[in-house]
Motif scaffolding. Structure first.
Motif, PDB file in Angstrom:
ATOM      1  N   LYS A 101      -2.864   3.959   6.855  1.00  0.00           N
ATOM      2  CA  LYS A 101      -3.380   4.841   5.807  1.00  0.00           C
ATOM      3  C   LYS A 101      -3.619   6.250   6.348  1.00  0.00           C
ATOM      4  O   LYS A 101      -3.392   7.239   5.659  1.00  0.00           O
ATOM      5  CB  LYS A 101      -4.690   4.280   5.248  1.00  0.00           C
ATOM      6  CG  LYS A 101      -4.516   3.091   4.327  1.00  0.00           C
ATOM      7  CD  LYS A 101      -5.861   2.622   3.799  1.00  0.00           C
ATOM      8  CE  LYS A 101      -5.706   1.400   2.904  1.00  0.00           C
ATOM      9  NZ  LYS A 101      -7.013   0.914   2.405  1.00  0.00           N
ATOM     10  N   ARG A 102      -4.068   6.301   7.600  1.00  0.00           N
ATOM     11  CA  ARG A 102      -4.392   7.590   8.199  1.00  0.00           C
ATOM     12  C   ARG A 102      -3.163   8.328   8.714  1.00  0.00           C
ATOM     13  O   ARG A 102      -2.997   9.526   8.470  1.00  0.00           O
ATOM     14  CB  ARG A 102      -5.384   7.387   9.340  1.00  0.00           C
ATOM     15  CG  ARG A 102      -5.751   8.679  10.068  1.00  0.00           C
ATOM     16  CD  ARG A 102      -6.693   8.403  11.224  1.00  0.00           C
ATOM     17  NE  ARG A 102      -6.910   9.619  12.015  1.00  0.00           N
ATOM     18  CZ  ARG A 102      -7.569   9.645  13.173  1.00  0.00           C
ATOM     19  NH1 ARG A 102      -8.081   8.508  13.665  1.00  0.00           N
ATOM     20  NH2 ARG A 102      -7.711  10.778  13.828  1.00  0.00           N
ATOM     21  N   PHE A 103      -2.272   7.596   9.406  1.00  0.00           N
ATOM     22  CA  PHE A 103      -1.159   8.246  10.082  1.00  0.00           C
ATOM     23  C   PHE A 103       0.183   8.117   9.351  1.00  0.00           C
ATOM     24  O   PHE A 103       1.149   8.772   9.733  1.00  0.00           O
ATOM     25  CB  PHE A 103      -1.029   7.691  11.505  1.00  0.00           C
ATOM     26  CG  PHE A 103      -2.174   8.054  12.398  1.00  0.00           C
ATOM     27  CD1 PHE A 103      -2.214   9.284  13.028  1.00  0.00           C
ATOM     28  CD2 PHE A 103      -3.232   7.170  12.582  1.00  0.00           C
ATOM     29  CE1 PHE A 103      -3.269   9.633  13.861  1.00  0.00           C
ATOM     30  CE2 PHE A 103      -4.296   7.504  13.408  1.00  0.00           C
ATOM     31  CZ  PHE A 103      -4.322   8.734  14.045  1.00  0.00           C
ATOM     32  N   LYS A 104       0.242   7.276   8.314  1.00  0.00           N
ATOM     33  CA  LYS A 104       1.443   7.178   7.478  1.00  0.00           C
ATOM     34  C   LYS A 104       1.017   7.130   6.016  1.00  0.00           C
ATOM     35  O   LYS A 104       1.286   6.168   5.306  1.00  0.00           O
ATOM     36  CB  LYS A 104       2.247   5.916   7.835  1.00  0.00           C
ATOM     37  CG  LYS A 104       2.787   5.917   9.263  1.00  0.00           C
ATOM     38  CD  LYS A 104       3.394   4.586   9.652  1.00  0.00           C
ATOM     39  CE  LYS A 104       4.753   4.387   9.064  1.00  0.00           C
ATOM     40  NZ  LYS A 104       5.437   3.181   9.585  1.00  0.00           N
ATOM     41  N   PRO A 105       0.332   8.176   5.552  1.00  0.00           N
ATOM     42  CA  PRO A 105      -0.233   8.149   4.188  1.00  0.00           C
ATOM     43  C   PRO A 105       0.806   8.008   3.099  1.00  0.00           C
ATOM     44  O   PRO A 105       0.494   7.550   1.999  1.00  0.00           O
ATOM     45  CB  PRO A 105      -0.968   9.498   4.093  1.00  0.00           C
ATOM     46  CG  PRO A 105      -0.278  10.373   5.094  1.00  0.00           C
ATOM     47  CD  PRO A 105       0.101   9.462   6.217  1.00  0.00           C
ATOM     48  N   TRP A 106       2.036   8.427   3.375  1.00  0.00           N
ATOM     49  CA  TRP A 106       3.078   8.350   2.355  1.00  0.00           C
ATOM     50  C   TRP A 106       3.475   6.906   2.044  1.00  0.00           C
ATOM     51  O   TRP A 106       4.188   6.665   1.077  1.00  0.00           O
ATOM     52  CB  TRP A 106       4.297   9.147   2.792  1.00  0.00           C
ATOM     53  CG  TRP A 106       4.895   8.677   4.088  1.00  0.00           C
ATOM     54  CD1 TRP A 106       5.857   7.741   4.254  1.00  0.00           C
ATOM     55  CD2 TRP A 106       4.525   9.106   5.390  1.00  0.00           C
ATOM     56  NE1 TRP A 106       6.131   7.554   5.595  1.00  0.00           N
ATOM     57  CE2 TRP A 106       5.325   8.394   6.309  1.00  0.00           C
ATOM     58  CE3 TRP A 106       3.611  10.036   5.883  1.00  0.00           C
ATOM     59  CZ2 TRP A 106       5.221   8.587   7.692  1.00  0.00           C
ATOM     60  CZ3 TRP A 106       3.516  10.225   7.250  1.00  0.00           C
ATOM     61  CH2 TRP A 106       4.310   9.504   8.133  1.00  0.00           C
ATOM     62  N   THR A 107       3.024   5.943   2.852  1.00  0.00           N
ATOM     63  CA  THR A 107       3.364   4.535   2.597  1.00  0.00           C
ATOM     64  C   THR A 107       2.333   3.840   1.715  1.00  0.00           C
ATOM     65  O   THR A 107       2.484   2.665   1.397  1.00  0.00           O
ATOM     66  CB  THR A 107       3.470   3.766   3.925  1.00  0.00           C
ATOM     67  OG1 THR A 107       2.178   3.736   4.567  1.00  0.00           O
ATOM     68  CG2 THR A 107       4.481   4.403   4.856  1.00  0.00           C
ATOM     69  N   ASN A 108       1.289   4.552   1.319  1.00  0.00           N
ATOM     70  CA  ASN A 108       0.212   3.916   0.553  1.00  0.00           C
ATOM     71  C   ASN A 108       0.567   3.704  -0.910  1.00  0.00           C
ATOM     72  O   ASN A 108      -0.031   2.892  -1.588  1.00  0.00           O
ATOM     73  CB  ASN A 108      -1.068   4.759   0.654  1.00  0.00           C
ATOM     74  CG  ASN A 108      -1.568   4.846   2.094  1.00  0.00           C
ATOM     75  OD1 ASN A 108      -1.332   3.940   2.883  1.00  0.00           O
ATOM     76  ND2 ASN A 108      -2.246   5.929   2.427  1.00  0.00           N
ATOM     77  N   THR A 109       1.516   4.459  -1.427  1.00  0.00           N
ATOM     78  CA  THR A 109       1.933   4.294  -2.815  1.00  0.00           C
ATOM     79  C   THR A 109       3.416   3.968  -2.868  1.00  0.00           C
ATOM     80  O   THR A 109       4.197   4.424  -2.038  1.00  0.00           O
ATOM     81  CB  THR A 109       1.674   5.585  -3.618  1.00  0.00           C
ATOM     82  OG1 THR A 109       2.361   6.674  -2.997  1.00  0.00           O
ATOM     83  CG2 THR A 109       0.184   5.898  -3.654  1.00  0.00           C
ATOM     84  N   THR A 110       3.785   3.179  -3.834  1.00  0.00           N
ATOM     85  CA  THR A 110       5.181   2.775  -3.968  1.00  0.00           C
ATOM     86  C   THR A 110       6.007   3.901  -4.561  1.00  0.00           C
ATOM     87  O   THR A 110       5.660   4.473  -5.595  1.00  0.00           O
ATOM     88  CB  THR A 110       5.293   1.530  -4.876  1.00  0.00           C
ATOM     89  OG1 THR A 110       4.536   0.477  -4.299  1.00  0.00           O
ATOM     90  CG2 THR A 110       6.741   1.096  -5.013  1.00  0.00           C
ATOM     91  N   GLN A 111       7.111   4.222  -3.880  1.00  0.00           N
ATOM     92  CA  GLN A 111       8.023   5.261  -4.357  1.00  0.00           C
ATOM     93  C   GLN A 111       9.239   4.587  -4.976  1.00  0.00           C
ATOM     94  O   GLN A 111       9.785   3.633  -4.427  1.00  0.00           O
ATOM     95  CB  GLN A 111       8.459   6.148  -3.184  1.00  0.00           C
ATOM     96  CG  GLN A 111       9.429   7.254  -3.595  1.00  0.00           C
ATOM     97  CD  GLN A 111       9.930   8.036  -2.405  1.00  0.00           C
ATOM     98  OE1 GLN A 111       9.624   7.695  -1.262  1.00  0.00           O
ATOM     99  NE2 GLN A 111      10.713   9.074  -2.662  1.00  0.00           N
ATOM    100  N   THR A 112       9.653   5.065  -6.134  1.00  0.00           N
ATOM    101  CA  THR A 112      10.802   4.489  -6.831  1.00  0.00           C
ATOM    102  C   THR A 112      11.951   5.484  -6.857  1.00  0.00           C
ATOM    103  O   THR A 112      11.763   6.646  -7.241  1.00  0.00           O
ATOM    104  CB  THR A 112      10.442   4.098  -8.272  1.00  0.00           C
ATOM    105  OG1 THR A 112       9.385   3.133  -8.249  1.00  0.00           O
ATOM    106  CG2 THR A 112      11.648   3.486  -8.981  1.00  0.00           C
TER     107      THR A 112
END
Length: 332
Positions: A101-112
């Motif tokens: 969550k801290r170092f790869k925040p872009w992975t916290n939400t699903t991208q379509t």
């Protein structure tokens, strides 16, 4: 693969000659002990950084039975090493969830991505596919070449320019919709590519080899394992149906048996006469490759502890600087 320096009676005179030279040369270069660094020290991680595409550094960190890659998003090696150390500390304090969550925040939400381009697919494979960087570079180069041929994207010699030329060419290829690279289009390309050389048996043989290599490497990007890893990530990538290589026959692998025309003994003598005076490091590389049989990557990541001085033996094994090409590469 045998890598003992002690010559055997069955070896040729050239092999005996180079092995003797390598033993003498390496014996003169005694290993220098380096201070052992803690993983809490940024200097430890500085030597474990690598690049994939672009100038930013990445790091691979193992913890609690899992190993994951972190893009560090900086071209500065010292800054990247500090971030890698902070990631390692965070893993021990908070575990994978909080650290990502801290170092790869872009992975916290699903991208379509409903209609991915070639570039978006390659980016997904780079981020989540788990393919070794050096191998991935080969795969993506072959895939882009296939896409350019199918989409009829012309490219002159400037596309081989490491600077502006290659960037411009890749941008043209990467915006092509993945859905345009259909199995039928690939079949037609392969047929036309090989048949264009049908008037010359040697050129046709080479064309078949090249076509098979391009298709085989491209297929690896769409392997079940790679696609599963992408699906497990927080990325909803809507891949076309059918996939580009579905039903495409690559063909029986062409025989690549090599017939040497090199005078090995003369080559060894010439190297011994010229290289130590011109470039001693290059001479060491020659001895390790020609006399011991190491691959380029094995030479690049060779460490002093791999030398067993009491047995005149060199151990080929995984080190902190790199893995082996295959499991069968382990040798002593």
């Amino acid at each position: 693969m045998s890598s003992k320096f002690k010559p055997k009676k069955s070896h040729s005179e050239a092999e005996d000659f180079t092995r003797g030279l390598s033993a003498k040369l390496i014996a003169q270069n005694k290993p220098q002990t380096k201070p052992k660094l803690s993983k809490m020290d940024a200097r430890y991680w500085r030597e474990r950084l690598f690049k994939r595409t672009g100038n930013d550094w990445h790091v691979q960190i193992a913890f609690a039975g899992e190993q994951k890659r972190f893009p560090l998003r900086t071209p500065n090696k010292d800054s990247a090493a500090g971030i890698a150390r902070d990631i390692y500390i965070s893993l021990h304090k908070a575990g994978w969830g909080e650290t990502e969550k801290r170092f790869k925040p872009w992975t916290n939400t699903t991208q379509t991505i409903t209609s991915p381009t070639v570039g978006q697919f390659i980016s997904a494979v780079e981020t989540y596919g788990g393919i070794k960087p050096r191998t991935l570079k080969i795969y993506t180069r072959k895939f882009r070449r296939l896409v350019a041929a199918v989409a009829k994207i012309d490219g002159d010699r400037s596309r081989y320019d490491r600077k502006e030329g290659s960037v411009v060419w890749r941008e043209k290829v990467d915006v092509v919709q993945l859905s345009e690279i259909t199995p039928n289009a690939i079949r037609k390309w392969k047929l036309d590519y090989v048949e264009a050389k049908s008037g010359n048996a040697i050129k046709k043989h080479r064309a078949e080899t090249t076509a098979q290599s391009i298709l085989r490497n491209t297929r690896s990007l769409f392997s079940k394992t790679v696609l599963r890893r992408i699906a497990e990530a927080n990325l909803d990538l809507k891949l076309p149906e059918p996939l580009p290589l579905n039903g495409v026959e690559i063909g029986k692998q062409v025989n690549h048996r090599y017939t040497s025309s090199i005078d090995a003994e003369q080559l060894a003598q010439d190297a011994n006469a010229e290289l130590p005076k011109q470039d001693l490091e290059l001479f060491k590389i020659f001895l390790l490759a020609f006399g011991v049989g190491l691959r380029r990557g094995e030479i690049d990541t060779l460490t002093w502890p791999q030398f067993n001085w009491s047995k005149n033996q060199l151990n080929i094994e995984i080190t902190s600087y790199g893995a082996l090409k295959t499991d069968s590469s382990f040798a002593a």
